[in-house]
Design a protein around this motif. Structure first.
Motif, PDB file in Angstrom:
ATOM      1  N   VAL A 188      -1.252   9.286   4.111  1.00 45.54           N
ATOM      2  CA  VAL A 188      -0.989   8.252   5.117  1.00 45.54           C
ATOM      3  C   VAL A 188      -2.310   7.687   5.651  1.00 45.54           C
ATOM      4  O   VAL A 188      -2.458   6.471   5.830  1.00 45.54           O
ATOM      5  CB  VAL A 188      -0.125   8.817   6.274  1.00 45.54           C
ATOM      6  CG1 VAL A 188      -0.028   7.811   7.421  1.00 45.54           C
ATOM      7  CG2 VAL A 188       1.264   9.185   5.767  1.00 45.54           C
ATOM      8  N   PHE A 189      -3.296   8.561   5.844  1.00 49.62           N
ATOM      9  CA  PHE A 189      -4.582   8.073   6.361  1.00 49.62           C
ATOM     10  C   PHE A 189      -5.365   7.291   5.304  1.00 49.62           C
ATOM     11  O   PHE A 189      -6.085   6.351   5.635  1.00 49.62           O
ATOM     12  CB  PHE A 189      -5.401   9.222   6.959  1.00 49.62           C
ATOM     13  CG  PHE A 189      -4.919   9.560   8.337  1.00 49.62           C
ATOM     14  CD1 PHE A 189      -5.476   8.957   9.450  1.00 49.62           C
ATOM     15  CD2 PHE A 189      -3.851  10.424   8.525  1.00 49.62           C
ATOM     16  CE1 PHE A 189      -5.007   9.221  10.721  1.00 49.62           C
ATOM     17  CE2 PHE A 189      -3.363  10.695   9.796  1.00 49.62           C
ATOM     18  CZ  PHE A 189      -3.944  10.095  10.896  1.00 49.62           C
ATOM     19  N   VAL A 190      -5.191   7.667   4.051  1.00 52.08           N
ATOM     20  CA  VAL A 190      -5.781   6.856   2.977  1.00 52.08           C
ATOM     21  C   VAL A 190      -5.092   5.485   2.966  1.00 52.08           C
ATOM     22  O   VAL A 190      -5.748   4.440   2.865  1.00 52.08           O
ATOM     23  CB  VAL A 190      -5.651   7.559   1.600  1.00 52.08           C
ATOM     24  CG1 VAL A 190      -6.059   6.625   0.464  1.00 52.08           C
ATOM     25  CG2 VAL A 190      -6.504   8.828   1.570  1.00 52.08           C
ATOM     26  N   ALA A 191      -3.761   5.502   3.129  1.00 59.68           N
ATOM     27  CA  ALA A 191      -2.998   4.240   3.149  1.00 59.68           C
ATOM     28  C   ALA A 191      -3.451   3.341   4.295  1.00 59.68           C
ATOM     29  O   ALA A 191      -3.590   2.129   4.133  1.00 59.68           O
ATOM     30  CB  ALA A 191      -1.496   4.536   3.274  1.00 59.68           C
ATOM     31  N   ARG A 192      -3.698   3.945   5.446  1.00 61.32           N
ATOM     32  CA  ARG A 192      -4.133   3.154   6.598  1.00 61.32           C
ATOM     33  C   ARG A 192      -5.457   2.437   6.295  1.00 61.32           C
ATOM     34  O   ARG A 192      -5.628   1.261   6.608  1.00 61.32           O
ATOM     35  CB  ARG A 192      -4.285   4.053   7.835  1.00 61.32           C
ATOM     36  CG  ARG A 192      -4.578   3.249   9.087  1.00 61.32           C
ATOM     37  CD  ARG A 192      -4.657   4.111  10.314  1.00 61.32           C
ATOM     38  NE  ARG A 192      -5.851   4.950  10.311  1.00 61.32           N
ATOM     39  CZ  ARG A 192      -6.255   5.658  11.352  1.00 61.32           C
ATOM     40  NH1 ARG A 192      -5.546   5.656  12.466  1.00 61.32           N
ATOM     41  NH2 ARG A 192      -7.342   6.391  11.274  1.00 61.32           N
ATOM     42  N   VAL A 245       0.831  -1.204   0.000  1.00 58.98           N
ATOM     43  CA  VAL A 245       0.000   0.000   0.000  1.00 58.98           C
ATOM     44  C   VAL A 245       0.867   1.257   0.000  1.00 58.98           C
ATOM     45  O   VAL A 245       0.607   2.223  -0.726  1.00 58.98           O
ATOM     46  CB  VAL A 245      -0.948  -0.020   1.227  1.00 58.98           C
ATOM     47  CG1 VAL A 245      -1.505   1.354   1.512  1.00 58.98           C
ATOM     48  CG2 VAL A 245      -2.071  -1.019   1.019  1.00 58.98           C
ATOM     49  N   MET A 246       1.930   1.242   0.800  1.00 59.39           N
ATOM     50  CA  MET A 246       2.797   2.424   0.882  1.00 59.39           C
ATOM     51  C   MET A 246       3.533   2.665  -0.426  1.00 59.39           C
ATOM     52  O   MET A 246       3.719   3.807  -0.839  1.00 59.39           O
ATOM     53  CB  MET A 246       3.766   2.283   2.055  1.00 59.39           C
ATOM     54  CG  MET A 246       3.020   2.398   3.381  1.00 59.39           C
ATOM     55  SD  MET A 246       4.036   2.232   4.831  1.00 59.39           S
ATOM     56  CE  MET A 246       5.178   3.554   4.617  1.00 59.39           C
ATOM     57  N   ALA A 259      -4.823  -0.413   3.879  1.00 61.03           N
ATOM     58  CA  ALA A 259      -4.174  -1.541   4.556  1.00 61.03           C
ATOM     59  C   ALA A 259      -5.183  -2.369   5.350  1.00 61.03           C
ATOM     60  O   ALA A 259      -5.021  -3.562   5.549  1.00 61.03           O
ATOM     61  CB  ALA A 259      -3.069  -1.029   5.479  1.00 61.03           C
ATOM     62  N   GLN A 260      -6.227  -1.702   5.761  1.00 63.64           N
ATOM     63  CA  GLN A 260      -7.283  -2.383   6.534  1.00 63.64           C
ATOM     64  C   GLN A 260      -8.057  -3.382   5.669  1.00 63.64           C
ATOM     65  O   GLN A 260      -8.652  -4.318   6.185  1.00 63.64           O
ATOM     66  CB  GLN A 260      -8.206  -1.296   7.097  1.00 63.64           C
ATOM     67  CG  GLN A 260      -9.148  -1.751   8.169  1.00 63.64           C
ATOM     68  CD  GLN A 260     -10.060  -0.597   8.603  1.00 63.64           C
ATOM     69  OE1 GLN A 260      -9.677   0.573   8.526  1.00 63.64           O
ATOM     70  NE2 GLN A 260     -11.249  -0.933   9.047  1.00 63.64           N
ATOM     71  N   GLN A 261      -8.070  -3.156   4.363  1.00 67.61           N
ATOM     72  CA  GLN A 261      -8.780  -4.013   3.397  1.00 67.61           C
ATOM     73  C   GLN A 261     -10.234  -4.285   3.781  1.00 67.61           C
ATOM     74  O   GLN A 261     -10.674  -5.445   3.801  1.00 67.61           O
ATOM     75  CB  GLN A 261      -8.035  -5.336   3.206  1.00 67.61           C
ATOM     76  CG  GLN A 261      -6.638  -5.139   2.651  1.00 67.61           C
ATOM     77  CD  GLN A 261      -5.907  -6.446   2.427  1.00 67.61           C
ATOM     78  OE1 GLN A 261      -5.919  -7.325   3.286  1.00 67.61           O
ATOM     79  NE2 GLN A 261      -5.260  -6.575   1.289  1.00 67.61           N
ATOM     80  N   PRO A 262     -10.981  -3.237   4.084  1.00 65.53           N
ATOM     81  CA  PRO A 262     -12.390  -3.457   4.429  1.00 65.53           C
ATOM     82  C   PRO A 262     -13.240  -3.630   3.173  1.00 65.53           C
ATOM     83  O   PRO A 262     -12.782  -3.326   2.068  1.00 65.53           O
ATOM     84  CB  PRO A 262     -12.765  -2.156   5.136  1.00 65.53           C
ATOM     85  CG  PRO A 262     -11.919  -1.127   4.477  1.00 65.53           C
ATOM     86  CD  PRO A 262     -10.641  -1.799   4.054  1.00 65.53           C
TER      87      PRO A 262
END
Ligand SMILES: Nc1ncnc2c1ncn2[C@@H]1O[C@H](COP(=O)(O)OP(=O)(O)OP(=O)(O)O)[C@@H](O)[C@H]1O
Ligand SMILES: [Mg+2]
Length: 260
Positions: A145-149, A120-121, A152-155
């Motif tokens: 960074v918050f979009v990346a987070r 993701v990063m 990364a969560q893959q919801p």
């Protein structure tokens, strides 16, 4: 997964904001929520993320009322990117993106978690910021960074509150292309609050226009982005221009008379 909002009413300290808001978003769809400052967009998104509890109405995830669901299950299913990311703790970028994996962690961060976070990063071109503390980043870097987070969560369902408000034009396009890809390629459900009517117009399947806490118009972008609707809701005159890339909105001037 689909998410449905049914007759949601919300008030802050008995000051009513949302009035009977209903909308439904299907799997694989991008729905943009637009509307003037203070219209209730963020409040609506927070009700959908269960950060606020509506006084009336229900939010359903795949037909199940979210009010009764376990926090961990909800965190796996829904990723939320808040509008205000000013007050951040001095975690590093890597630590922050890793937090997106929290609903998936069993005992500790595993190889799969690092694999997803690294990917993701790289994808959002923030890997060189990995060790930088969040509170030393620019507004746009922080927003990525918050979009990346959330990625990364893959919801299954993404709720983005103005994810591109601090981004330059290239990064705006990248984030919206990513949003589109999440929906089209991966079948995720995306709800995004955005002020830029042209981005909303171009990248969404459905547009919802809020005015004073109620839905003023909803439907296909070309049905919602009209000179009349924009005048009534924002009190500005616009020209809708046709181009080979589709229609675009040219804001002309604020109108003096209130649109009522
Ligand atoms: N925590 C709060 N307590 C009291 N009132 C609030 C709170 N948060 C928001 N409001 C009020 O609720 C209304 C809707 O706010 P909201 O943040 O949902 O608007 P918005 O559509 O997201 O606006 P913007 O485009 O500026 O982000 C506003 O009048 C705001 O002042
Ligand atoms: Mg807002």
């Amino acid at each position: 997964m689909n998410i449905a909002v049914q007759n949601v009413c919300f008030a802050y300290n008995s000051h009513p904001i949302l009035q009977n808001v209903s909308l439904e978003v299907q799997k694989g769809q991008v729905v943009s929520i637009v509307g003037p400052n203070g219209a209730g967009k963020s409040t609506l998104l927070k009700c959908m993320a269960r950060l606020l509890k509506p006084q009336g109405g229900t939010v359903y995830l795949n037909g199940k009322d979210i009010a009764g669901q376990k926090s961990r299950e909800l965190a796996k299913a829904m990723g939320y990117v808040p509008q205000n990311i000013r007050d951040v703790f001095p975690f590093t970028v890597l630590e922050t993106v890793l937090m997106g994996r929290k609903p998936h962690l069993t005992w500790d961060v595993g190889d799969e978690d690092f694999r997803v976070v690294t990917q993701v990063m790289k994808f959002l071109e923030i890997e060189e910021l990995a060790e930088r503390p969040l509170d030393q980043l620019s507004g746009g870097q922080k927003q990525k960074v918050f979009v990346a987070r959330a990625l990364a969560q893959q919801p299954e369902v993404f709720l983005f509150d103005e994810p591109t408000s601090n981004l330059d034009v290239r990064h705006q396009l990248e984030v919206f292309a990513t949003i589109k890809q999440l929906a089209v390629t991966e079948g995720r459900t995306v709800i995004v609050v955005v002020h830029d009517l042209n981005l909303a117009n171009r990248f969404s399947d459905t547009l919802v226009m809020l005015k004073q806490g109620a839905i003023y118009a909803a439907g296909k972008p070309e049905q919602v982005i009209t000179e009349d609707n924009i005048r009534e809701v924002y009190n500005v005159s616009v020209a809708i221009m046709e181009s080979i890339y589709g229609n675009y909105v040219l804001p002309l001037e604020p109108l003096k008379e209130s649109a009522g």
